[in-house]
Design a protein around this motif. Structure first.
Motif, PDB file in Angstrom:
ATOM      1  N   ASN A   9       0.831  -1.207   0.000  1.00 29.82           N
ATOM      2  CA  ASN A   9       0.000   0.000   0.000  1.00 29.82           C
ATOM      3  C   ASN A   9       0.864   1.255   0.000  1.00 29.82           C
ATOM      4  O   ASN A   9       0.442   2.320  -0.460  1.00 29.82           O
ATOM      5  CB  ASN A   9      -0.939   0.023   1.210  1.00 29.82           C
ATOM      6  N   LEU A  10       2.091   1.114   0.521  1.00 27.48           N
ATOM      7  CA  LEU A  10       2.997   2.261   0.529  1.00 27.48           C
ATOM      8  C   LEU A  10       3.349   2.701  -0.890  1.00 27.48           C
ATOM      9  O   LEU A  10       3.611   3.878  -1.137  1.00 27.48           O
ATOM     10  CB  LEU A  10       4.284   1.917   1.288  1.00 27.48           C
ATOM     11  N   LEU A  11       3.354   1.747  -1.817  1.00 29.04           N
ATOM     12  CA  LEU A  11       3.673   2.100  -3.197  1.00 29.04           C
ATOM     13  C   LEU A  11       2.583   2.978  -3.809  1.00 29.04           C
ATOM     14  O   LEU A  11       2.861   3.853  -4.625  1.00 29.04           O
ATOM     15  CB  LEU A  11       3.867   0.836  -4.038  1.00 29.04           C
ATOM     16  N   VAL A  12       1.344   2.732  -3.413  1.00 31.53           N
ATOM     17  CA  VAL A  12       0.234   3.573  -3.887  1.00 31.53           C
ATOM     18  C   VAL A  12       0.404   4.987  -3.350  1.00 31.53           C
ATOM     19  O   VAL A  12       0.219   5.976  -4.074  1.00 31.53           O
ATOM     20  CB  VAL A  12      -1.116   2.984  -3.453  1.00 31.53           C
ATOM     21  N   VAL A  13       0.764   5.077  -2.055  1.00 32.02           N
ATOM     22  CA  VAL A  13       0.993   6.387  -1.452  1.00 32.02           C
ATOM     23  C   VAL A  13       2.185   7.069  -2.113  1.00 32.02           C
ATOM     24  O   VAL A  13       2.146   8.271  -2.412  1.00 32.02           O
ATOM     25  CB  VAL A  13       1.226   6.254   0.076  1.00 32.02           C
TER      26      VAL A  13
END
Length: 305
Positions: A9-13
Motif C-alpha cells: 500500500n505504501l507504493l500507492v501512497v
C-alpha cells in the motif's frame, strides 16, 4: 531490501506523493488523513534511505531517486491492477492515471489537438505528459518503463515492443517557385543540384530520402539540418532550398504564391506511422483505451466531395 518489509500500500501512497508533491493533496486524492500520509512518507524515507520530496524555497521538488522511480512505479502499479483484475472496469471519467507519451512535433501536431479534447471531455482527471526524443531514445524509454507510449516511425522494434499502424504517410517536396527550371518541372537533376533542408531530431544527415539516393549511387547536399518539423516549412521562404517532408506536415499550411508543393522526382516508398508500447500493457484496459483514442484522432478526415 526485503520485499516482506514493504507494505505494498505504501507504493500507492508513494505514487500519489510523487505526482502531487504535497502531503495534503495526496491525502485528498487517496481519501486519507494528512497525518496518515505524513506517517507513510516517513516510512518510505527510511525504507528507501532518501528524502524523496525536497523543499526548495516555496516549492517542493523530487529527489533524483524519486524522479527515477516515478515512471517505473506507475508501470508496476498498472501491472498489479491488471493482475488483480481491479482495472477491468476502467472508467475514464473516474481515472486519475498519468500517461507519458513520446512524439516529435510532427506527431504532436497530428495527435495532440484532438486527443487533448477527448481527454478533457471524457477523462478530466487523467494527466498527459508529452516528451520528445530520438527514435532510439523512445524505444529505450518504452523498454525501461519510463513512458507508456511512443508515436513515430520505427522500422525496427525489439520483440517485446508492440506496434499499431496509425496511417500510411508519403513524401512531398516544398520549394520556392522561382527555384524551379523554366519548364516548371522538378526533375531529378534539378533536385540533386539544389541545396536541401533536412529535418533530423538527432542531427543525422542520412534520412529516408538519402537512403534511396545512396542505393542509386546518388547524393544530395544538405545545406541546413533542423530538429523540428514545425519550423522547417517557414524556412524555405525566398531561398533556393528544397524541403522533402512527410505530406501531412504541410496540411493546413498557408503556402502563399511563392511556394509550391510537388512529388519527389524519385521513388521514395510510403512509410507507416505507428504507435508503440511495451507488451506488459497489452491487457491494461486504460492503456488500450488511450491507444484506441490515439488511433482515432490520427485518422485523416475523409475528403468532402
Amino acid at each position: 531490501m526485503l520485499l516482506r518489509n514493504i507494505d505494498l500500500n505504501l507504493l500507492v501512497v508513494l505514487d500519489a506523493l510523487l505526482t502531487e508533491k504535497h502531503v495534503t493533496r495526496t491525502g485528498v486524492r487517496l481519501h486519507l488523513s494528512q497525518p496518515a500520509i505524513s506517517h507513510s512518507l516517513n516510512k518510505l524515507r527510511v525504507l528507501l534511505d532518501d528524502p524523496l520530496l525536497i523543499r526548495q524555497g516555496n516549492e517542493v521538488v523530487l529527489s533524483a531517486l524519486a524522479q527515477n522511480l516515478q515512471a517505473p512505479l506507475k508501470a508496476i502499479l498498472g501491472q498489479v491492477e491488471t493482475l488483480l483484475g481491479q482495472s477491468i472496469d476502467f472508467v475514464p471519467a473516474d481515472s486519475q492515471r498519468t500517461f507519458r507519451v513520446a512524439m516529435s512535433d510532427y506527431g504532436a501536431a497530428i495527435v495532440l489537438p484532438k486527443l487533448v479534447t477527448q481527454l478533457r471531455e471524457q477523462a478530466p482527471d487523467i494527466s498527459l505528459v508529452v516528451i520528445q526524443d530520438s527514435r532510439l531514445g523512445m524505444i529505450e524509454q518504452i523498454e525501461q518503463g519510463k513512458i507508456d507510449l511512443a508515436v513515430g516511425v520505427f522500422p525496427m522494434l525489439p520483440a517485446d515492443v508492440c506496434s499499431d499502424v496509425l496511417f500510411v504517410e508519403t513524401f512531398t517536396c516544398l520549394l520556392n517557385r522561382n527555384a524551379l527550371p523554366d519548364s516548371g518541372v522538378l526533375d531529378l537533376d534539378t533536385y540533386l543540384q539544389r541545396p536541401h533542408l533536412l529535418v533530423s531530431m538527432d542531427g543525422n544527415t542520412q534520412g529516408e530520402v538519402d537512403n534511396v539516393l545512396r542505393s542509386q549511387g546518388l547524393q544530395r547536399r544538405v545545406a541546413v539540418n533542423v530538429p523540428h518539423w514545425g519550423t522547417a516549412p517557414g524556412m524555405i521562404g525566398d531561398t533556393d532550398l528544397i524541403l522533402t517532408v512527410a505530406s501531412r506536415t504541410l496540411d493546413n499550411l498557408a503556402l502563399g504564391d511563392s511556394l509550391v508543393t510537388l512529388a519527389p522526382p524519385l521513388n521514395v516508398a510510403p512509410f507507416n506511422y505507428v504507435q508503440v508500447w511495451h507488451q506488459r500493457f497489452n491487457e491494461d484496459p486504460a492503456h488500450r483505451w488511450l491507444r484506441e483514442w490515439v488511433k482515432q484522432v490520427s485518422a485523416k478526415p475523409l475528403a468532402v466531395v
